[in-house]
Design a protein around this motif. Structure first.
Motif, PDB file in Angstrom:
ATOM      1  N   LYS A   1     -11.047 -39.023  -6.652  1.00 50.88           N
ATOM      2  CA  LYS A   1     -11.150 -39.004  -8.113  1.00 50.88           C
ATOM      3  C   LYS A   1      -9.803 -39.382  -8.726  1.00 50.88           C
ATOM      4  O   LYS A   1      -9.747 -39.906  -9.839  1.00 50.88           O
ATOM      5  N   ALA A   2      -8.716 -39.090  -8.006  1.00 48.84           N
ATOM      6  CA  ALA A   2      -7.380 -39.357  -8.562  1.00 48.84           C
ATOM      7  C   ALA A   2      -6.556 -40.332  -7.731  1.00 48.84           C
ATOM      8  O   ALA A   2      -5.539 -40.839  -8.197  1.00 48.84           O
ATOM      9  N   LEU A   3      -6.997 -40.564  -6.487  1.00 54.78           N
ATOM     10  CA  LEU A   3      -6.136 -41.332  -5.579  1.00 54.78           C
ATOM     11  C   LEU A   3      -6.906 -42.495  -4.945  1.00 54.78           C
ATOM     12  O   LEU A   3      -8.126 -42.431  -4.806  1.00 54.78           O
ATOM     13  N   PRO A   4      -6.186 -43.546  -4.513  1.00 52.48           N
ATOM     14  CA  PRO A   4      -6.857 -44.603  -3.753  1.00 52.48           C
ATOM     15  C   PRO A   4      -7.307 -44.059  -2.383  1.00 52.48           C
ATOM     16  O   PRO A   4      -6.811 -43.011  -1.938  1.00 52.48           O
ATOM     17  N   PRO A   5      -8.250 -44.768  -1.688  1.00 51.36           N
ATOM     18  CA  PRO A   5      -8.873 -44.222  -0.469  1.00 51.36           C
ATOM     19  C   PRO A   5      -7.882 -43.709   0.582  1.00 51.36           C
ATOM     20  O   PRO A   5      -8.042 -42.613   1.092  1.00 51.36           O
ATOM     21  N   TRP A   6      -6.861 -44.484   0.895  1.00 53.54           N
ATOM     22  CA  TRP A   6      -5.957 -44.069   1.975  1.00 53.54           C
ATOM     23  C   TRP A   6      -5.249 -42.757   1.632  1.00 53.54           C
ATOM     24  O   TRP A   6      -5.233 -41.814   2.410  1.00 53.54           O
ATOM     25  N   GLU A   7      -4.737 -42.686   0.434  1.00 51.37           N
ATOM     26  CA  GLU A   7      -4.060 -41.443   0.046  1.00 51.37           C
ATOM     27  C   GLU A   7      -5.036 -40.269   0.000  1.00 51.37           C
ATOM     28  O   GLU A   7      -4.713 -39.155   0.380  1.00 51.37           O
ATOM     29  N   ALA A   8      -6.237 -40.561  -0.472  1.00 49.59           N
ATOM     30  CA  ALA A   8      -7.250 -39.498  -0.547  1.00 49.59           C
ATOM     31  C   ALA A   8      -7.589 -39.001   0.861  1.00 49.59           C
ATOM     32  O   ALA A   8      -7.684 -37.792   1.101  1.00 49.59           O
ATOM     33  N   PHE A   9      -7.723 -39.940   1.787  1.00 53.08           N
ATOM     34  CA  PHE A   9      -8.020 -39.554   3.173  1.00 53.08           C
ATOM     35  C   PHE A   9      -6.887 -38.683   3.716  1.00 53.08           C
ATOM     36  O   PHE A   9      -7.102 -37.633   4.323  1.00 53.08           O
ATOM     37  N   ARG A  10      -5.672 -39.121   3.476  1.00 48.55           N
ATOM     38  CA  ARG A  10      -4.502 -38.403   3.998  1.00 48.55           C
ATOM     39  C   ARG A  10      -4.427 -36.981   3.427  1.00 48.55           C
ATOM     40  O   ARG A  10      -4.173 -36.027   4.148  1.00 48.55           O
ATOM     41  N   GLU A  11      -4.689 -36.871   2.158  1.00 50.91           N
ATOM     42  CA  GLU A  11      -4.696 -35.534   1.541  1.00 50.91           C
ATOM     43  C   GLU A  11      -5.778 -34.661   2.171  1.00 50.91           C
ATOM     44  O   GLU A  11      -5.561 -33.484   2.470  1.00 50.91           O
ATOM     45  N   ALA A  12      -6.950 -35.268   2.352  1.00 49.19           N
ATOM     46  CA  ALA A  12      -8.084 -34.511   2.896  1.00 49.19           C
ATOM     47  C   ALA A  12      -7.756 -33.991   4.297  1.00 49.19           C
ATOM     48  O   ALA A  12      -7.987 -32.819   4.619  1.00 49.19           O
ATOM     49  N   ILE A  13      -7.192 -34.844   5.133  1.00 50.81           N
ATOM     50  CA  ILE A  13      -6.859 -34.452   6.505  1.00 50.81           C
ATOM     51  C   ILE A  13      -5.870 -33.285   6.497  1.00 50.81           C
ATOM     52  O   ILE A  13      -5.948 -32.372   7.308  1.00 50.81           O
ATOM     53  N   GLY A  14      -4.948 -33.349   5.555  1.00 52.50           N
ATOM     54  CA  GLY A  14      -3.942 -32.294   5.438  1.00 52.50           C
ATOM     55  C   GLY A  14      -4.544 -30.919   5.170  1.00 52.50           C
ATOM     56  O   GLY A  14      -3.903 -29.895   5.402  1.00 52.50           O
ATOM     57  N   GLN A  15      -5.777 -30.902   4.700  1.00 48.92           N
ATOM     58  CA  GLN A  15      -6.434 -29.620   4.382  1.00 48.92           C
ATOM     59  C   GLN A  15      -7.153 -29.012   5.585  1.00 48.92           C
ATOM     60  O   GLN A  15      -7.605 -27.879   5.514  1.00 48.92           O
ATOM     61  N   LEU A  16      -7.318 -29.803   6.642  1.00 44.02           N
ATOM     62  CA  LEU A  16      -8.193 -29.351   7.738  1.00 44.02           C
ATOM     63  C   LEU A  16      -7.441 -28.539   8.779  1.00 44.02           C
ATOM     64  O   LEU A  16      -6.352 -28.921   9.203  1.00 44.02           O
ATOM     65  N   ARG A  17      -8.051 -27.428   9.185  1.00 44.22           N
ATOM     66  CA  ARG A  17      -7.512 -26.664  10.307  1.00 44.22           C
ATOM     67  C   ARG A  17      -8.529 -26.729  11.441  1.00 44.22           C
ATOM     68  O   ARG A  17      -9.735 -26.795  11.210  1.00 44.22           O
ATOM     69  N   GLY A  18      -8.050 -26.713  12.685  1.00 44.90           N
ATOM     70  CA  GLY A  18      -8.970 -26.739  13.814  1.00 44.90           C
ATOM     71  C   GLY A  18      -8.704 -27.930  14.706  1.00 44.90           C
ATOM     72  O   GLY A  18      -7.565 -28.412  14.784  1.00 44.90           O
ATOM     73  N   ALA A  19      -9.739 -28.380  15.367  1.00 42.20           N
ATOM     74  CA  ALA A  19      -9.613 -29.501  16.303  1.00 42.20           C
ATOM     75  C   ALA A  19     -10.505 -30.621  15.801  1.00 42.20           C
ATOM     76  O   ALA A  19     -11.638 -30.366  15.414  1.00 42.20           O
ATOM     77  N   PHE A  20      -9.971 -31.832  15.795  1.00 42.87           N
ATOM     78  CA  PHE A  20     -10.844 -32.906  15.325  1.00 42.87           C
ATOM     79  C   PHE A  20     -10.406 -34.286  15.783  1.00 42.87           C
ATOM     80  O   PHE A  20      -9.231 -34.543  16.023  1.00 42.87           O
ATOM     81  N   ALA A  21     -11.401 -35.134  15.922  1.00 43.14           N
ATOM     82  CA  ALA A  21     -11.198 -36.574  15.944  1.00 43.14           C
ATOM     83  C   ALA A  21     -12.165 -37.074  14.881  1.00 43.14           C
ATOM     84  O   ALA A  21     -13.340 -36.698  14.894  1.00 43.14           O
TER      85      ALA A  21
END
Ligand code: G6P
Length: 607
Positions: free
Chosen positions: A145-165
């Motif tokens: 809503k506020a950021l271009p896709p790459w930045e939005a993705f990066r922010e989203a990943i920063g919120q995740l805890r746990g194990a992921f690919a």
């Protein structure tokens, strides 16, 4: 444990994407077969992705939704092994945001999904599944809503805890894939006309041999001809990270065998020869020295790999090294005793089993150095260990480990040989000489035993339970034989030290109960013969794996199979092969698909 794949092409004109996605799904099916799904960008101008997903096998879902006929410029695909949320169409991946513009496939567990979901729901997002994964596309949508896709993705990943690919496809950037890795494996392909990301190397190799194996906590994006990776907010220099892989994707196909498991059983002579010729004796000698100097050796592994660990522990004890094999997920119960001067040995085919990785970290955290024995170059366990020895078994697709076990044992034997030389112990010196003969001898074992074992497997296939008994090095072989039968034929099978069978297990024996004996060590032959007599007296059906020409043993059994004899350590490799075949053919007789054992996954990436 899920399999994930994404591809994005340079072209603006839609391509025949369906067969590419189907191929990827087929390769990834072994990682989970609860459900299957794909998301496709049908044109570069689409505002949303098309999603096709359902419970069932790859062939069923592909047929039901005509996946083969899909056209597009980019797509993601997923095979699921359920963790959060039962197997259902709604819980199948890919998951999308509210607008259908963001599609995500994920392997692992998002530990803080409940709180993220609550937050996102309060912000107006609508959830359609019970999965932890679904928070990811919504989180990306929220940031977009506020950021271009790459930045939005990066922010989203920063919120995740746990194990992921994770692989994400975002409609406004149809030629780009976004990805992130923490604990779960992820590989990025490097190519000019397409961008590829997958959980498995063979799936990437269908498109390019130039790959980057992502490290923990790396995330980024890739478009044709471009890969950008960051870690902790800073770009990662990829110059030295691109590797050229010599495994061809075809090495991972069935080559005419009805199942991967049978193909891989038959590949053992080649895999063993590859491992033998790839042995780096300088590393082995350094590893032997580390074993020799260790105050105590802790061997951590899971499943089949743990059985190779038992072989190692027995050999080390013989050479005067104190060693304890431990189920990796139980490492916490010994870690209090671990300290500087101790050595951990992690054995893992994939190098990604989370229990083993966690055990490596626990041992290192307590001050021990760690040596890894693994089949996958650049795997997490390899990267986090001080000394790494590779088995060179090639890719193993069947869930049940076969060639990766025998190559692990070969490496263990090579280590024991190097150690025996270092400490001047002649007791197991011949192991090194005999090792050269192992690949050829395994060919002989396959030729000599496959027919008789196939016949024998009919009787075992009709029973509800079986025991596998051995003494000394025969025990890990018995354990591996029993595990294989359980895994693929769903027959209740237990392995015991033969002497221990009298202390309980024998209570079940009556009326044709199958008991399989492993006679691979002459030193313990007499005692083991006594155990056969005890089982016969209770009307067991006794089956023996015995050395050739041993008529005094042959006469003890209802059925027996002769297996060539080298020495007890190398015999571990020779004698396990008929037991792999026994499990395989018992599964086939019972009408099961040995490549896809229910409830099991090739690589277990959740604790
Ligand atoms: C899973 C597999 C087994 C394997 C075990 C350890 O349970 O189904 O076949 O032996 O993991 O895997 P690793 O890759 O660590 O050897």
């Amino acid at each position: 444990m899920c399999g994930i794949f994404g591809i994005a092409y340079r072209t603006e004109a839609p391509l025949a994407l369906g067969p590419v996605l189907r191929r990827a799904l087929e390769r990834l099916e072994y990682r989970g077969y609860d459900s299957v799904g794909v998301a496709v960008m049908t044109s570069a101008n689409s505002e949303s992705v098309q999603v096709y997903k359902d419970v069932g096998k790859v062939s069923e879902v592909v047929g039901k939704y005509s996946i083969d006929s899909l056209r597009g410029v980019a797509g993601v695909a997923h095979t699921r092994w359920a963790t959060h949320g039962r197997p259902s169409k709604e819980n199948a991946h890919p998951h999308v945001d509210c607008t259908g513009a963001v599609a995500v496939v994920h392997n692992g567990i998002i530990q803080n999904y409940a709180e993220l979901r609550e937050r996102l729901a309060a912000a107006g997002h609508t959830f359609r599944s019970e999965t932890d994964t679904e928070v990811i596309p919504h989180l990306i949508e929220e940031y977009m809503k506020a950021l271009p896709p790459w930045e939005a993705f990066r922010e989203a990943i920063g919120q995740l805890r746990g194990a992921f690919a994770i692989v994400a496809l975002i409609a406004s950037e149809p030629h780009t894939l976004y990805f992130a890795r923490r604990l779960s494996p992820l590989v990025v392909g490097v190519a000019e006309e397409s961008a590829v990301v997958a959980s498995d190397l063979p799936t990437v190799l269908d498109h390019t041999r130039r790959v980057i194996v992502l490290h923990d906590d790396e995330y980024g994006y890739t478009a044709p001809g471009e890969v950008h990776v960051e870690r902790g907010g800073a770009p990662v220099d990829l110059a030295s990270r691109v590797v050229e892989i010599s495994w061809t994707a075809d090495m991972a196909s069935k080559e005419g065998y009805p199942h991967y498991m049978l193909k891989e059983i038959h590949e053992q002579p080649m895999a063993l020869a590859g491992t033998l010729s790839g042995l780096d004796w300088d590393t082995l000698r350094a590893a032997a020295e580390a074993l020799h100097n260790a105050r105590h050796v802790y061997i951590v592994a899971a499943g089949t790999s743990l059985h190779a660990g038992h072989v190692m522990a027995l050999g080390l004890a013989r050479l005067g090294v104190k060693a304890t094999p431990i189920v990796a997920s139980e490492v916490h119960s010994v870690v209090g005793a671990v300290g500087e001067g101790d050595l951990g040995v992690a054995i893992s085919q994939s190098g990604e089993t989370i229990d083993t990785l966690v055990a490596v970290r626990a041992l290192r955290g307590a001050g021990a150095r760690v040596m890894a024995i693994t089949n996958v170059v650049g795997s997490s366990v390899a990267r986090e260990s001080d000394i790494v020895i590779y088995t060179r078994a090639g890719p193993e697709v069947a869930v049940a480990a076969t060639k990766t076990f025998t190559t692990q044992v070969l490496v263990v034997n090579a280590l024991l040989h190097a150690l025996a030389e270092a400490v001047g112990n002649g007791d197991i010196a011949h192991v090194g000489d005999n090792m050269q003969r192992v690949p050829h001898m395994v060919s002989r074992v396959l030729q000599l035993t496959e027919g008789p074992i196939r016949e024998l497997s009919r009787a075992v296939a009709g029973r509800a339970s079986a025991y596998y008994l051995g003494r000394g090095l025969g025990l890990p072989v018995a354990m591996e034989g029993a595990l294989k039968l359980k895994e693929v034929a769903y027959i209740h099978a237990e392995a015991y030290p033969a002497g221990e069978s009298k202390h309980g297990p024998i209570a079940l024996v009556a009326d044709g109960f199958p008991v399989i004996f492993v006679f691979l060590d002459r030193e313990v032959e007499k005692a083991l013969m006594g155990n056969v007599m005890e089982m016969r007296a209770r009307d067991a059906t006794t089956i023996g794996l015995i050395p050739p020409g041993a008529s005094h043993l042959a006469e003890l059994f209802d059925s027996y199979v002769e297996v060539p004899y080298l020495d007890p350590y190398n015999n571990v490799i020779l004698y396990v092969v008929p037991l792999q075949l026994l499990a395989y053919y018992a599964a086939v007789h019972r009408g099961y698909d040995p490549d896809k054992p229910r409830n099991l996954a090739k690589t277990v990436t959740v604790e």
